[in-house]
Enzyme design. Structure first.
Site, PDB file in Angstrom:
ATOM      1  N   ASN A  96       0.873  -1.181   0.000  1.00 49.28           N
ATOM      2  CA  ASN A  96       0.000   0.000   0.000  1.00 49.28           C
ATOM      3  C   ASN A  96       0.906   1.225   0.000  1.00 49.28           C
ATOM      4  OD1 ASN A  96      -1.822   2.024   0.380  1.00 49.28           O
ATOM      5  ND2 ASN A  96      -2.532   1.341   2.398  1.00 49.28           N
ATOM      6  N   TRP A  97       1.017   1.846  -1.165  1.00 51.47           N
ATOM      7  CA  TRP A  97       1.943   2.987  -1.291  1.00 51.47           C
ATOM      8  C   TRP A  97       1.368   4.264  -0.680  1.00 51.47           C
ATOM      9  CZ3 TRP A  97       4.055   2.541  -7.041  1.00 51.47           C
ATOM     10  CH2 TRP A  97       4.962   1.457  -7.099  1.00 51.47           C
ATOM     11  N   LYS A  98       0.079   4.248  -0.345  1.00 53.34           N
ATOM     12  CA  LYS A  98      -0.564   5.447   0.212  1.00 53.34           C
ATOM     13  C   LYS A  98      -0.288   6.653  -0.699  1.00 53.34           C
ATOM     14  CE  LYS A  98      -0.290   3.230   4.683  1.00 53.34           C
ATOM     15  NZ  LYS A  98      -0.202   3.341   6.132  1.00 53.34           N
ATOM     16  N   HIS A 135      -9.634   1.335   4.724  1.00 53.26           N
ATOM     17  CA  HIS A 135      -8.366   1.545   5.429  1.00 53.26           C
ATOM     18  C   HIS A 135      -8.587   2.514   6.593  1.00 53.26           C
ATOM     19  CE1 HIS A 135      -4.265   2.670   6.343  1.00 53.26           C
ATOM     20  NE2 HIS A 135      -3.908   1.552   5.744  1.00 53.26           N
ATOM     21  N   GLU A 170      -6.962   4.899   7.655  1.00 51.84           N
ATOM     22  CA  GLU A 170      -6.723   6.313   7.335  1.00 51.84           C
ATOM     23  C   GLU A 170      -7.931   6.916   6.621  1.00 51.84           C
ATOM     24  OE1 GLU A 170      -2.977   5.604   5.423  1.00 51.84           O
ATOM     25  OE2 GLU A 170      -2.116   5.076   7.360  1.00 51.84           O
ATOM     26  N   GLU A 218      -5.574  -4.632  10.618  1.00 47.70           N
ATOM     27  CA  GLU A 218      -4.571  -3.585  10.813  1.00 47.70           C
ATOM     28  C   GLU A 218      -4.886  -2.802  12.085  1.00 47.70           C
ATOM     29  OE1 GLU A 218      -2.472  -2.508   6.856  1.00 47.70           O
ATOM     30  OE2 GLU A 218      -4.216  -1.229   7.062  1.00 47.70           O
ATOM     31  N   GLY A 272       2.395   2.448  10.833  1.00 42.70           N
ATOM     32  CA  GLY A 272       3.376   3.523  10.670  1.00 42.70           C
ATOM     33  C   GLY A 272       4.084   3.910  11.957  1.00 42.70           C
ATOM     34  N   SER A 322       3.279  -1.975  10.493  1.00 44.02           N
ATOM     35  CA  SER A 322       4.717  -2.044  10.757  1.00 44.02           C
ATOM     36  C   SER A 322       5.330  -3.400  10.380  1.00 44.02           C
ATOM     37  CB  SER A 322       5.014  -1.704  12.218  1.00 44.02           C
ATOM     38  OG  SER A 322       4.609  -0.376  12.492  1.00 44.02           O
ATOM     39  N   GLY A 361       2.810  -0.985   4.393  1.00 45.04           N
ATOM     40  CA  GLY A 361       2.932   0.425   4.038  1.00 45.04           C
ATOM     41  C   GLY A 361       4.390   0.807   3.849  1.00 45.04           C
ATOM     42  N   GLY A 362       4.995   1.362   4.895  1.00 45.68           N
ATOM     43  CA  GLY A 362       6.347   1.907   4.813  1.00 45.68           C
ATOM     44  C   GLY A 362       7.363   1.017   4.119  1.00 45.68           C
TER      45      GLY A 362
END
Ligand code: 13P
Length: 244
Positions: free
Chosen positions: A7-9, A93, A95, A161, A167, A206, A227-228
């Site tokens: 997930n590149w966001k 998600h 976010e 999640e 993150g 994470s 993500g990251g």
């Protein structure tokens, strides 16, 4: 087969995305033995699809509107995601829920719309830190999954999640993941009983190449939503290898 989804966001430009994809494909075995997905921002969907779909990597949208078209400035429709090369869409998600007011009612409609346009929904669920501290984790997960009573059955992936693990570098502990995934499986069985659908449950929050092997060894962990660490082609290729 295990699943790993990047997930590149709201990250990467077209130049960076091309470099990522080319490097990932160089590092990946021709048959990686895992289902791989990338969810780029909308502006990169066409480009990423053209680069990776011939190699069997799926492309996901990060969100999609329930209506097929119309006056919804700033939104994207499911048929547009399909047209851009997506085979799936991340929905719910945290976010989106936290910062953009995504509700369970809207998600019910979005899941139905995704099915209508032949997109695989990857539904994200998870509790906040306050909810965990208040002992509400399973109730929250049960509530978030209760929309399946409205949507009815269909092809689906679910990602657990925990919001506090996203993150933050603070991954959920093994026992917490095991408890949540077992509960999610039981709820899915209840909602999808008697149907052909077997839903993989991914963990997200994470995930790194250091933590992924342990997570993959836990019961009912079918893969990861990342993500990251998914912004670094070397790390993502490592995660793909671990899942294979
Ligand atoms: P991080 O891997 O950066 O914690 O993000 C997880 C996530 O939100 C994936 O959807």
């Amino acid at each position: 087969m295990r699943c790993v989804v990047a997930n590149w966001k709201m990250n990467l430009t077209s130049h960076e995305a091309r470099a990522f994809c080319e490097d990932l494909l160089l590092r990946m075995a021709p048959d990686p033995g895992a289902e791989i997905g990338i969810a780029p921002p909308y502006t990169l969907l066409h480009q990423v699809s053209e680069l990776v779909r011939p190699k069997g990597i799926q492309v996901f949208g990060q969100n999609g509107h329930a209506e097929p078209k119309g006056a919804f400035t700033g939104e994207i429709a499911m048929p547009q995601l399909r047209d851009a090369g997506c085979s799936g869409v991340i929905l719910g998600h945290s976010e989106r829920r936290q910062f953009f007011g995504e509700t369970d009612a809207a998600l019910t409609q979005k899941i139905k719309a995704a099915w209508q346009w032949d997109l695989l929904p990857l539904l994200c669920i998870g509790e906040s830190l306050a909810q965990r501290d208040a002992g509400q984790t399973l109730a929250v997960l049960g509530q978030q999954l209760s929309i399946l009573a409205e949507t009815g059955p269909g092809p689906l992936w679910v990602a657990y999640e925990p919001v506090w693990a996203i993150g933050t570098g603070r991954r959920a502990e093994a026992a917490q993941v095991v408890e949540a995934h077992a509960f999610i499986r039981a709820e899915l069985n209840r909602h999808l009983t008697g149907t052909e659908y077997r839903v993989p449950i991914l963990y997200g929050g994470s995930v790194t190449p250091e933590s992924f092997p342990e997570l993959l060894g836990l019961p009912e962990v079918a893969g990861g939503l990342v993500g990251g660490a998914s912004l670094d082609s070397r790390k993502f290729a490592e995660l793909v290898k671990q899942a294979g």
